[in-house]
Design a protein around this motif. Structure first.
Motif, mmCIF file in Angstrom:
data_model
loop_
_atom_site.group_PDB
_atom_site.id
_atom_site.type_symbol
_atom_site.label_atom_id
_atom_site.label_comp_id
_atom_site.label_asym_id
_atom_site.label_seq_id
_atom_site.Cartn_x
_atom_site.Cartn_y
_atom_site.Cartn_z
ATOM 1 N N ILE A 87 1.248 -9.724 -4.429
ATOM 2 C CA ILE A 87 0.041 -9.571 -4.405
ATOM 3 C C ILE A 87 0.117 -9.898 -2.560
ATOM 4 C CG2 ILE A 87 -2.098 -10.380 -4.007
ATOM 5 C CD1 ILE A 87 -1.116 -9.881 -6.262
ATOM 6 N N LEU A 88 1.331 -10.349 -2.298
ATOM 7 C CA LEU A 88 0.832 -10.806 -0.439
ATOM 8 C C LEU A 88 2.164 -9.208 -0.428
ATOM 9 C CD1 LEU A 88 1.998 -14.044 0.153
ATOM 10 C CD2 LEU A 88 -0.352 -13.381 1.021
ATOM 11 N N ASP A 92 -2.060 -4.204 1.781
ATOM 12 C CA ASP A 92 -2.634 -2.886 2.536
ATOM 13 C C ASP A 92 -3.178 -2.396 1.228
ATOM 14 O OD1 ASP A 92 -1.780 -3.471 4.437
ATOM 15 O OD2 ASP A 92 0.181 -2.689 4.374
ATOM 16 N N MET A 93 -1.825 -2.437 -0.333
ATOM 17 C CA MET A 93 -2.759 -1.276 -1.226
ATOM 18 C C MET A 93 -3.911 -2.466 -2.027
ATOM 19 S SD MET A 93 -0.963 0.070 -4.715
ATOM 20 C CE MET A 93 0.206 -1.154 -5.192
ATOM 21 N N VAL A 94 -3.589 -3.331 -1.874
ATOM 22 C CA VAL A 94 -4.397 -4.578 -2.390
ATOM 23 C C VAL A 94 -6.168 -4.601 -1.616
ATOM 24 C CG1 VAL A 94 -5.468 -7.168 -2.574
ATOM 25 C CG2 VAL A 94 -3.093 -6.386 -3.398
ATOM 26 N N THR A 164 -0.621 -18.635 -4.430
ATOM 27 C CA THR A 164 0.089 -17.816 -2.986
ATOM 28 C C THR A 164 -0.111 -17.201 -2.086
ATOM 29 O OG1 THR A 164 2.298 -17.980 -3.532
ATOM 30 C CG2 THR A 164 2.226 -17.042 -1.700
ATOM 31 N N VAL A 165 -1.594 -16.249 -2.646
ATOM 32 C CA VAL A 165 -2.415 -15.719 -1.230
ATOM 33 C C VAL A 165 -3.121 -17.054 -0.778
ATOM 34 C CG1 VAL A 165 -4.674 -14.154 -1.456
ATOM 35 C CG2 VAL A 165 -2.434 -13.532 -3.256
ATOM 36 N N GLU A 257 -8.871 -12.830 1.695
ATOM 37 C CA GLU A 257 -7.586 -14.102 1.742
ATOM 38 C C GLU A 257 -6.573 -12.932 2.623
ATOM 39 O OE1 GLU A 257 -7.861 -16.839 2.580
ATOM 40 O OE2 GLU A 257 -9.791 -16.890 1.850
ATOM 41 N N LEU A 258 -6.172 -11.505 2.593
ATOM 42 C CA LEU A 258 -4.882 -11.178 3.060
ATOM 43 C C LEU A 258 -4.780 -10.334 4.414
ATOM 44 C CD1 LEU A 258 -3.945 -8.942 -0.142
ATOM 45 C CD2 LEU A 258 -3.114 -11.059 0.169
#
Length: 258
Positions: A87-88, A92-94, A164-165, A257-258
């Motif tokens: 995910i990390l 950018d896509m998320v 992990t996020v 969160e990102l």
């Protein structure tokens, strides 16, 4: 069911991400895709020297005994540690577009699974050249064992990706956890060597029945015990359900969160 329908609708995206990961995994390196085979072979040489020459294990054809378990383990550990950052690495896509976030860990674990399948070509070649051969009836169970391991790896991969996020240190902790986990799994030793009083604890390890099943098929050339397969399948499904539920719960705030 809604998640399953969404994932089916985005199946082309999963395939595209798998292809991208396979092409880009060793991009820029001199040997490129050959590292898929070189990495497990180098580990095999090191462990064989240690346990056959220095710490004598006394196991016949130890390199085969180890190889048929080491390749599945490399896939499993890669799915956990690499899946944790799936995910990390695509944040950018998320943040910018909508798609079911499950797609990312699924694509990474599937890419690692394809790598393992390619390495199994080397295992089969070694078994044939060595003269050990294959039991064709036992080999029919191999896809089932692989599927069970894939389900287990996917469940833990989803769990680690979601956590992990929120807890970035988990990425580094998992490296230590997988190293300890490898020695608690009968990869470099036979499960019969585990003291009786500790076998119950070892059987709680979801990778124990999977490694035992691989070894029964490829090293001992016999059909795996049904109990072993059922044990592995039940543990795998339970962990996949838990991983999927936790992921679904936590994905709502990924973008923040990102």
């Amino acid at each position: 069911m809604k998640t399953i329908r969404e994932l089916y609708a985005y199946r082309e995206m999963i395939i595209s991400l798998v292809r991208k990961d396979l092409r880009g995994r060793y991009k820029g390196s001199v040997l490129g895709f050959l590292w898929t085979f070189i990495n497990p072979l180098l580990q095999l040489i090191i462990y064989t020297v240690v346990f056959s020459v220095i710490l004598r294990s006394g196991i016949d054809k130890f390199y085969l005994f180890l190889f048929v378990a080491l390749v599945p383990w490399i896939f499993f550990s890669s799915a956990i540690t690499g899946g944790a950052t799936s995910i990390l690495s695509q944040q950018d896509m998320v943040k910018k577009i909508y798609f079911p976030r499950h797609v990312l860990p699924i694509a990474y674990v599937t890419s690692s699974f394809v790598n393992m399948l390619l390495c199994f070509c080397v295992i089969f070649a070694v078994l044939i050249v060595d003269g050990t051969g294959l039991n064709l009836k036992a080999i029919l169970y191999l896809p089932i064992i692989m599927l069970v391991e894939y389900v287990l790896a996917l469940g833990i991969g989803m769990l680690s990706a979601a956590l992990t996020v929120y807890f970035r240190d988990l990425e580094y902790i998992l490296g230590i956890v997988t190293m300890a986990w490898m020695y608690l799994t009968p990869i470099m030793y036979d499960v019969s060597m585990v003291p009786e009083e500790f076998k119950f604890i070892f059987n709680l390890n979801p990778m124990t029945p999977i490694i035992v099943a691989y070894r029964e098929v490829l090293y001992y050339k016999q059909i795996p015990e049904i109990f072993t397969l059922c044990h592995a399948a039940v543990l795998g499904v339970i962990i996949l359900i838990i991983g999927s539920l936790v992921f679904s719960k936590l994905q709502r705030n990924f973008a923040e969160e990102l």
